[in-house]
Design a protein around this motif. Structure first.
Motif, PDB file in Angstrom:
ATOM      1  N   GLY A 250       0.890  -1.177  -0.033  1.00 53.76           N
ATOM      2  CA  GLY A 250       0.074  -0.080   0.101  1.00 53.76           C
ATOM      3  C   GLY A 250       0.772   1.402  -0.136  1.00 53.76           C
ATOM      4  O   GLY A 250       0.093   2.378   0.027  1.00 53.76           O
ATOM      5  N   ALA A 251       2.221   1.148  -0.146  1.00 48.71           N
ATOM      6  CA  ALA A 251       2.999   2.426  -0.284  1.00 48.71           C
ATOM      7  C   ALA A 251       2.700   3.238  -1.530  1.00 48.71           C
ATOM      8  O   ALA A 251       2.434   2.422  -2.691  1.00 48.71           O
ATOM      9  CB  ALA A 251       4.499   2.007  -0.114  1.00 48.71           C
ATOM     10  N   GLN A 252       2.925   4.538  -1.449  1.00 48.67           N
ATOM     11  CA  GLN A 252       2.447   5.227  -2.647  1.00 48.67           C
ATOM     12  C   GLN A 252       4.156   5.876  -3.066  1.00 48.67           C
ATOM     13  O   GLN A 252       4.873   6.456  -2.204  1.00 48.67           O
ATOM     14  CB  GLN A 252       1.713   6.394  -2.251  1.00 48.67           C
ATOM     15  N   VAL A 253       4.133   5.850  -4.406  1.00 49.57           N
ATOM     16  CA  VAL A 253       5.616   6.619  -4.870  1.00 49.57           C
ATOM     17  C   VAL A 253       4.920   8.169  -5.028  1.00 49.57           C
ATOM     18  O   VAL A 253       4.046   8.240  -5.957  1.00 49.57           O
ATOM     19  CB  VAL A 253       5.975   6.126  -6.059  1.00 49.57           C
ATOM     20  N   VAL A 254       5.730   8.854  -4.514  1.00 54.04           N
ATOM     21  CA  VAL A 254       5.135  10.344  -4.468  1.00 54.04           C
ATOM     22  C   VAL A 254       6.159  11.312  -5.331  1.00 54.04           C
ATOM     23  O   VAL A 254       5.845  12.644  -5.271  1.00 54.04           O
ATOM     24  CB  VAL A 254       4.820  10.747  -3.051  1.00 54.04           C
ATOM     25  N   GLY A 255       7.298  10.703  -5.685  1.00 44.96           N
ATOM     26  CA  GLY A 255       8.063  11.725  -6.627  1.00 44.96           C
ATOM     27  C   GLY A 255       9.252  11.016  -6.677  1.00 44.96           C
ATOM     28  O   GLY A 255       9.603   9.978  -6.509  1.00 44.96           O
ATOM     29  N   HIS A 257      13.659  11.907  -6.763  1.00 40.49           N
ATOM     30  CA  HIS A 257      14.575  13.064  -6.119  1.00 40.49           C
ATOM     31  C   HIS A 257      15.794  13.102  -6.528  1.00 40.49           C
ATOM     32  O   HIS A 257      16.495  11.945  -6.740  1.00 40.49           O
ATOM     33  CB  HIS A 257      14.720  12.559  -4.704  1.00 40.49           C
ATOM     34  N   ARG A 258      16.223  14.274  -6.837  1.00 49.45           N
ATOM     35  CA  ARG A 258      17.341  14.453  -7.557  1.00 49.45           C
ATOM     36  C   ARG A 258      18.040  13.533  -8.674  1.00 49.45           C
ATOM     37  O   ARG A 258      19.276  12.911  -8.871  1.00 49.45           O
ATOM     38  CB  ARG A 258      18.822  14.292  -6.529  1.00 49.45           C
ATOM     39  N   LYS A 259      17.160  13.116  -9.463  1.00 48.93           N
ATOM     40  CA  LYS A 259      17.315  12.360 -10.666  1.00 48.93           C
ATOM     41  C   LYS A 259      17.634  11.053 -10.466  1.00 48.93           C
ATOM     42  O   LYS A 259      18.611  10.413 -11.475  1.00 48.93           O
ATOM     43  CB  LYS A 259      18.050  13.114 -11.967  1.00 48.93           C
ATOM     44  N   SER A 260      17.732  10.467  -9.111  1.00 49.75           N
ATOM     45  CA  SER A 260      18.411   9.116  -9.081  1.00 49.75           C
ATOM     46  C   SER A 260      17.464   8.465  -8.049  1.00 49.75           C
ATOM     47  O   SER A 260      17.648   7.120  -8.150  1.00 49.75           O
ATOM     48  CB  SER A 260      19.554   9.466  -8.214  1.00 49.75           C
ATOM     49  N   SER A 261      16.381   8.694  -7.316  1.00 46.33           N
ATOM     50  CA  SER A 261      15.684   8.130  -6.266  1.00 46.33           C
ATOM     51  C   SER A 261      14.251   8.332  -6.359  1.00 46.33           C
ATOM     52  O   SER A 261      13.764   9.415  -6.184  1.00 46.33           O
ATOM     53  CB  SER A 261      16.322   8.210  -4.885  1.00 46.33           C
ATOM     54  N   TYR A 262      13.558   7.044  -6.310  1.00 49.95           N
ATOM     55  CA  TYR A 262      12.062   7.237  -5.969  1.00 49.95           C
ATOM     56  C   TYR A 262      11.698   7.715  -4.495  1.00 49.95           C
ATOM     57  O   TYR A 262      12.532   7.338  -3.582  1.00 49.95           O
ATOM     58  CB  TYR A 262      11.506   5.892  -6.056  1.00 49.95           C
ATOM     59  N   VAL A 263      10.850   8.471  -4.401  1.00 51.91           N
ATOM     60  CA  VAL A 263      10.309   8.928  -2.867  1.00 51.91           C
ATOM     61  C   VAL A 263       9.032   8.261  -2.703  1.00 51.91           C
ATOM     62  O   VAL A 263       7.890   8.066  -3.328  1.00 51.91           O
ATOM     63  CB  VAL A 263      10.086  10.391  -2.998  1.00 51.91           C
ATOM     64  N   VAL A 264       9.151   7.045  -1.619  1.00 49.07           N
ATOM     65  CA  VAL A 264       8.116   6.384  -1.477  1.00 49.07           C
ATOM     66  C   VAL A 264       7.343   6.622   0.084  1.00 49.07           C
ATOM     67  O   VAL A 264       8.271   6.895   0.815  1.00 49.07           O
ATOM     68  CB  VAL A 264       8.513   4.911  -1.342  1.00 49.07           C
TER      69      VAL A 264
END
Length: 268
Positions: A250-255, A257-264
């Motif tokens: 149920g986690a959401q990917v929200v962005g 970051h710095r062209k290298s990392s998913y923000v979950v």
């Protein structure tokens, strides 16, 4: 506002819907060139594009100085009357051609009363993740392990075809801003943890016990598939377990970051 014939003046590229057989044959040749497909293993056939076009679906070419440099094929999808699924988009140039194609696609959909576009992409490719999440404002909404099976084109290089489904809500404020040239950025709190880290080129699982989890991607997975297939497979498996596992919970990917990392963001 009509998206048909939209002129991408910022890039010097013109875009138009395609219907004639010779135009669709040109799309076929372009996509084979981009994906470096073997004969008989093209990303999409001329016959299918002909049927999709005749049935009122989306096929558009991007032209620079009269030469096709990009194309996109999509079809109407569920929920009926609300969504377009963008099956394949490719360009032979950078220089904003892909962005122009997606904005043309967005206007085409809005003209027809649609409010959502979806597509799948390889979640390991950094530049695609940045383009989809930051430049366009779409979000991954489903992790799809080995969605197309093992693929033999030059880009995928025999790797399993894990994909994420990207969902693009066309009228929300951050997407409207992105269409006007303001990329979508997400704030990362100082107490965020790293769930998957790039450690000397290899994936290293970390912590997933905070509200916000960062998930690193390799610098160039496409080159890695050719130069070090075992490490490329390790990245595929690690991302499937960490990102896929979090999304299944149920986690959401929200962005991105710095062209290298998913923000979950984990569920409360």
């Amino acid at each position: 506002m009509s998206g048909v014939g939209l002129d991408a003046t910022a890039t010097g590229v013109s875009l138009r819907e395609l219907h004639r057989l010779e135009e669709l044959e040109e799309v076929y040749r372009l996509l084979v060139e981009i994906w470096q497909s073997e004969p008989g293993n093209a990303p999409i056939s001329v016959e299918l594009m002909r049927a999709l076009s005749h049935a009122g679906n989306y096929i558009t070419g991007a032209y620079l100085d009269g030469r096709m440099v990009g194309a996109s094929v999509g079809f109407l999808a569920a929920p009926a009357g609300r969504a377009l699924h963008s099956h394949i988009t490719g360009t032979t140039l950078g220089n904003g051609v892909g962005f122009a194609l997606k904005q043309h696609q967005r206007l085409w959909a809005l003209d027809r009363g649609l409010d959502t576009i979806t597509w799948t992409y390889d979640p390991l490719v950094r530049r695609n993740a940045h383009f989809n999440l930051a430049k366009l404002g779409a979000f991954p909404t489903e992790y799809l392990p080995s969605f197309y099976g093992v693929m033999g084109d030059a880009i995928n290089a025999g790797d399993e075809s894990d994909r994420v489904l990207a969902t693009w809500p066309l009228t929300v404020p951050h997407v409207v801003a992105a269409a006007a040239g303001t990329p979508y950025a997400v704030d990362v709190p100082v107490d965020a943890v790293v769930g998957l880290r790039d450690r000397d080129g290899r994936p290293a699982p970390g912590r997933t016990d905070a509200e916000i989890v960062l998930i690193d991607l390799p610098a160039d997975i496409e080159t890695l598939r050719h130069t070090d297939p075992s490490t490329a497979r390790a990245w595929r498996q690690a991302l499937r377990e960490v990102l896929g596992g979090l999304m299944a919970r149920g986690a959401q990917v929200v962005g991105f970051h710095r062209k290298s990392s998913y923000v979950v963001r984990l569920p409360a």
